[in-house]
Write a protein that holds these residues in place. Structure first.
Motif, mmCIF file in Angstrom:
data_model
loop_
_atom_site.group_PDB
_atom_site.id
_atom_site.type_symbol
_atom_site.label_atom_id
_atom_site.label_comp_id
_atom_site.label_asym_id
_atom_site.label_seq_id
_atom_site.Cartn_x
_atom_site.Cartn_y
_atom_site.Cartn_z
ATOM 1 N N ASP A 256 0.768 -0.936 0.062
ATOM 2 C CA ASP A 256 0.035 -0.208 0.378
ATOM 3 C C ASP A 256 0.996 0.707 -0.346
ATOM 4 O O ASP A 256 1.715 1.662 0.916
ATOM 5 C CB ASP A 256 -0.947 -0.067 0.911
ATOM 6 C CG ASP A 256 -1.810 1.259 1.382
ATOM 7 O OD1 ASP A 256 -1.322 2.293 1.666
ATOM 8 O OD2 ASP A 256 -2.668 1.023 0.644
ATOM 9 N N GLU A 257 0.618 2.410 -1.153
ATOM 10 C CA GLU A 257 1.970 3.050 -1.258
ATOM 11 C C GLU A 257 1.305 4.119 0.274
ATOM 12 O O GLU A 257 2.971 4.252 0.521
ATOM 13 C CB GLU A 257 1.333 3.954 -1.809
ATOM 14 C CG GLU A 257 1.841 5.189 -2.603
ATOM 15 C CD GLU A 257 1.551 6.074 -3.693
ATOM 16 O OE1 GLU A 257 1.852 7.289 -4.041
ATOM 17 O OE2 GLU A 257 0.750 5.401 -4.444
ATOM 18 N N ASP A 258 0.552 4.524 0.908
ATOM 19 C CA ASP A 258 0.168 5.325 1.658
ATOM 20 C C ASP A 258 0.746 4.558 3.810
ATOM 21 O O ASP A 258 1.834 5.535 4.128
ATOM 22 C CB ASP A 258 -1.277 5.304 2.220
ATOM 23 C CG ASP A 258 -1.804 6.609 1.379
ATOM 24 O OD1 ASP A 258 -1.516 7.118 0.633
ATOM 25 O OD2 ASP A 258 -3.103 6.691 1.235
ATOM 26 N N ASP A 259 0.692 3.253 3.587
ATOM 27 C CA ASP A 259 1.325 2.354 4.374
ATOM 28 C C ASP A 259 3.322 2.309 4.220
ATOM 29 O O ASP A 259 3.896 2.387 4.948
ATOM 30 C CB ASP A 259 1.098 0.980 4.679
ATOM 31 C CG ASP A 259 -0.861 0.934 5.361
ATOM 32 O OD1 ASP A 259 -0.838 1.767 5.614
ATOM 33 O OD2 ASP A 259 -1.457 0.307 4.855
ATOM 34 N N GLN A 264 8.323 4.172 5.748
ATOM 35 C CA GLN A 264 9.713 4.492 5.112
ATOM 36 C C GLN A 264 9.890 5.608 5.699
ATOM 37 O O GLN A 264 11.418 5.435 6.862
ATOM 38 C CB GLN A 264 9.482 5.281 4.057
ATOM 39 C CG GLN A 264 10.580 5.668 3.011
ATOM 40 C CD GLN A 264 10.585 6.488 1.604
ATOM 41 O OE1 GLN A 264 9.294 7.016 1.544
ATOM 42 N NE2 GLN A 264 10.951 5.845 0.835
ATOM 43 N N GLU A 265 9.241 6.589 6.320
ATOM 44 C CA GLU A 265 9.426 7.614 7.458
ATOM 45 C C GLU A 265 9.776 7.326 8.777
ATOM 46 O O GLU A 265 10.949 7.428 9.356
ATOM 47 C CB GLU A 265 8.460 8.406 7.437
ATOM 48 C CG GLU A 265 8.746 9.580 8.417
ATOM 49 C CD GLU A 265 7.348 10.308 8.962
ATOM 50 O OE1 GLU A 265 7.321 10.957 9.270
ATOM 51 O OE2 GLU A 265 6.686 10.303 7.608
ATOM 52 N N GLU A 266 9.634 5.717 9.338
ATOM 53 C CA GLU A 266 9.727 5.260 10.541
ATOM 54 C C GLU A 266 11.006 5.344 10.568
ATOM 55 O O GLU A 266 11.674 5.202 11.736
ATOM 56 C CB GLU A 266 8.770 4.387 11.231
ATOM 57 C CG GLU A 266 7.163 4.639 11.179
ATOM 58 C CD GLU A 266 6.518 4.154 11.379
ATOM 59 O OE1 GLU A 266 6.991 2.509 11.779
ATOM 60 O OE2 GLU A 266 4.727 3.846 11.976
ATOM 61 N N LEU A 267 11.682 4.484 9.389
ATOM 62 C CA LEU A 267 12.772 4.003 9.062
ATOM 63 C C LEU A 267 14.019 4.395 8.962
ATOM 64 O O LEU A 267 14.882 4.402 9.965
ATOM 65 C CB LEU A 267 12.492 2.684 8.032
ATOM 66 C CG LEU A 267 14.182 2.093 7.333
ATOM 67 C CD1 LEU A 267 14.109 0.586 8.550
ATOM 68 C CD2 LEU A 267 13.793 1.041 6.292
#
Length: 433
Positions: A256-259, A264-267
C-alpha cells in the motif's frame, strides 16, 4: 554484557578466598563446551578417580561429585550463554548436589532467575576508568594529559576491556601521546594490529577484544529491539556502500502506497534520530554507520562482523536472509542483456551485494530464483565486454543448479545456454557447441 570484567572478578575472588575452600577450586568454561564431559575428565585426570565404565554418563558425573575431596568446594561456571533450554539440557543435569559444601559461582551475560544471588556488573565510573589507565600506563603520564585521558575513557564508553586494550597499547608505546592514540581510534584504528595484538602474557585476542568492546553499543540498544534488528539486517550487505532504498525494499513489506510512506518515514527516523544515536551518541557521527559522499551508507567492517554474530542468534535470521535475497533477485532481473551506460551506472552500487548473495547466501535463495543472481552478474559483466568476469558467474550458476536442482532441471539448460552464448561471443565456437 561482555567486557565488564565478569571472568576477571570471578578469578580474583577464587584467588583471594582460596583458603575458604579446602575442598578445592574448579574452573569450568561452559560456553560451547559440555559441562558433564569436563567434570568426568577432571575427576579422572586431576582427582585420580577410577570411574566405573558400566555407569551411565549422568551417573559417572554423580560419581565424581560423590567422591570429591572433603571440605568446602568452589565451582566456577564461566560464561554461561543463557539460562533457557540450553542451560537446562547441557548444564543443570551435571551440577554438583545441593549440599552446603558445594558453592557454585556463575558468570554470564544473561540475567538468571530470581533464585540466584546476583551481582550485576556495569561499566566503570569516570574515576575508576582513569585509575585503571594509571595502573596500566603510569600515573605521571595520565595526569600529564588528563583532559585527553578523560576524553579517551569517554570514547571507549568506560568499558574495562576497551580501556585495558588501549592502556596496554600505550604502555608498549611510551612515546605516543594519548591524543594521538585517540585520533587513531576515531579513524577506526581499532582493527589495527598494534591495538589488538596479544600481550606478552598472551591473555588477550583481537577478536575477543573487539567483540566485547562493541557489546556496549549493542547493550545500549536493548530498549529498542527494532534498532538491533536493523543493525543485523544491515550486516547482510557486503562490505561496500549500499543505497538506503535497498534497505527499504528489504525491510518494508507492505504494498500500500500510504503505508509504505509511513513505514519509510519510521525507518528513516530509526536510522537517523531515534535508535542509532542511543547506541553511541549517533553511530553515523562515530563512523560506525558511515554516510558516504555519494549519500550511500556503509557499515564499519568490525561492526558488520559484530552484527553478523548477533544476526545468527535471532529467530528471524532466516527470514531476514530470505528477504534480502529476494530483494537482490529483483535487482538481478532488471539487468538487461545489453545494458546502457545509464543502466550500468544505476545498478553498479548493488553489484557487490548481489555478489554477496551469490557467494554467501545461496542457501536462502528459493529454487525458482537460484539462477538469477549468477545470470544477473554475468549479464552485467558481459554487457560491458568483460567476458572474463562474466564466465565464472555462469560457471558457478551451472554448478549450483546441477547440484541443487538436478541435471534434468530446466535451469541447468538455461545455465548452459548462457555459457554457450558467452563462448560464442568470444569466438570459442568449439566450446560453445
Amino acid at each position: 554484557m561482555g567486557g565488564v570484567g565478569k571472568t576477571e572478578l570471578a578469578l580474583q575472588y577464587a584467588l583471594r578466598y582460596q583458603d575458604n575452600y579446602p575442598g578445592g577450586r574448579c574452573w569450568f568454561p561452559v560456553r560451547g563446551l559440555d559441562l558433564g564431559i569436563q567434570v568426568v575428565s577432571f575427576g579422572r585426570t586431576e582427582l585420580g578417580l577410577t570411574i566405573p565404565d558400566e555407569l551411565e554418563f549422568k551417573e559417572q558425573v554423580r560419581y565424581c561429585w560423590g567422591h570429591w575431596p572433603e571440605g568446602t568446594v568452589l565451582i566456577v561456571l564461566d560464561d554461561v550463554a543463557s539460562f533457557s533450554n540450553d542451560y537446562k539440557q547441557r548444564i543443570k543435569p551435571y551440577l554438583p548436589p545441593a549440599e552446603s559444601r558445594f558453592k557454585v559461582l556463575v558468570t554470564s551475560r544473561q540475567r538468571p532467575g530470581a533464585s540466584y544471588r546476583r551481582i550485576d556488573l556495569d561499566v566503570l565510573s569516570r574515576e575508576a576508568a582513569l585509575e585503571l589507565l594509571r595502573k596500566l600506563v603510569g600515573k605521571e603520564r595520565i595526569d600529564k594529559e588528563l583532559n585527553e585521558a578523560e576524553a579517551l575513557c569517554e570514547w571507549l564508553g568506560y568499558l574495562p576491556l576497551g580501556l585495558e586494550l588501549v592502556g596496554r597499547y600505550l604502555d608498549l608505546h611510551p612515546t605516543l601521546t594519548i591524543a594521538k592514540v585517540q585520533k587513531r581510534l576515531e579513524k577506526k584504528k581499532l582493527a589495527a594490529k598494534a591495538l589488538l595484538d596479544p600481550t606478552a602474557e598472551g591473555e588477550m585476542t583481537a577478536q575477543l577484544g573487539v567483540a566485547a568492546a562493541f557489546e556496549l553499543s549493542w547493550e545500549d540498544l536493548k530498549d529498542c529491539p527494532e534498532a538491533q534488528q536493523l543493525g543485523c539486517r544491515l550486516s547482510l550487505f557486503a562490505q561496500a556502500p549500499f543505497e538506503w532504498s535497498l534497505v527499504e525494499k528489504c525491510v518494508i513489506e507492505t504494498e500500500d502506497e500510504d503505508d509504505w510512506e509511513e513505514e519509510q518515514e519510521e525507518l528513516e527516523e530509526l536510522r537517523d534520530r531515534v535508535a542509532w544515536p542511543t547506541a553511541n551518541r549517533s553511530l553515523i557521527n562515530r563512523n560506525l554507520l558511515q554516510l558516504t559522499e555519494q549519500q550511500t551508507y556503509q557499515l564499519h567492517p568490525l561492526i558488520r562482523e559484530f552484527f553478523l554474530t548477533k544476526l545468527a542468534q535471532l529467530p528471524e535470521a532466516d527470514s531476514y536472509k530470505e528477504s534480502f535475497c529476494q530483494t537482490m533477485v529483483a535487482v538481478a532481473k532488471e539487468i538487461s542483456y545489453t545494458p546502457t551506460r545509464d543502466q550500468i551506472s544505476a545498478v553498479s552500487p548493488a553489484i557487490p551485494h548481489l555478489a554477496e548473495v551469490a557467494t554467501v547466501l545461496t542457501d536462502w535463495l528459493r529454487d525458482e530464483d537460484l539462477i538469477e543472481p549468477f545470470t544477473g552478474l554475468g549479464r552485467f559483466s558481459e554487457g560491458q565486454g568483460t567476458y572474463d568476469q562474466a564466465e565464472p558467474w555462469y560457471e558457478k550458476c551451472l554448478e549450483i543448479t546441477r547440484s541443487r536442482l538436478g541435471e534434468e532441471h530446466r535451469d541447468v539448460a538455461t545455465s548452459l545456454t548462457y555459457l554457450a552464448n558467452l563462448y560464442q561471443a568470444q569466438g570459442r565456437y568449439h566450446e560453445a557447441e
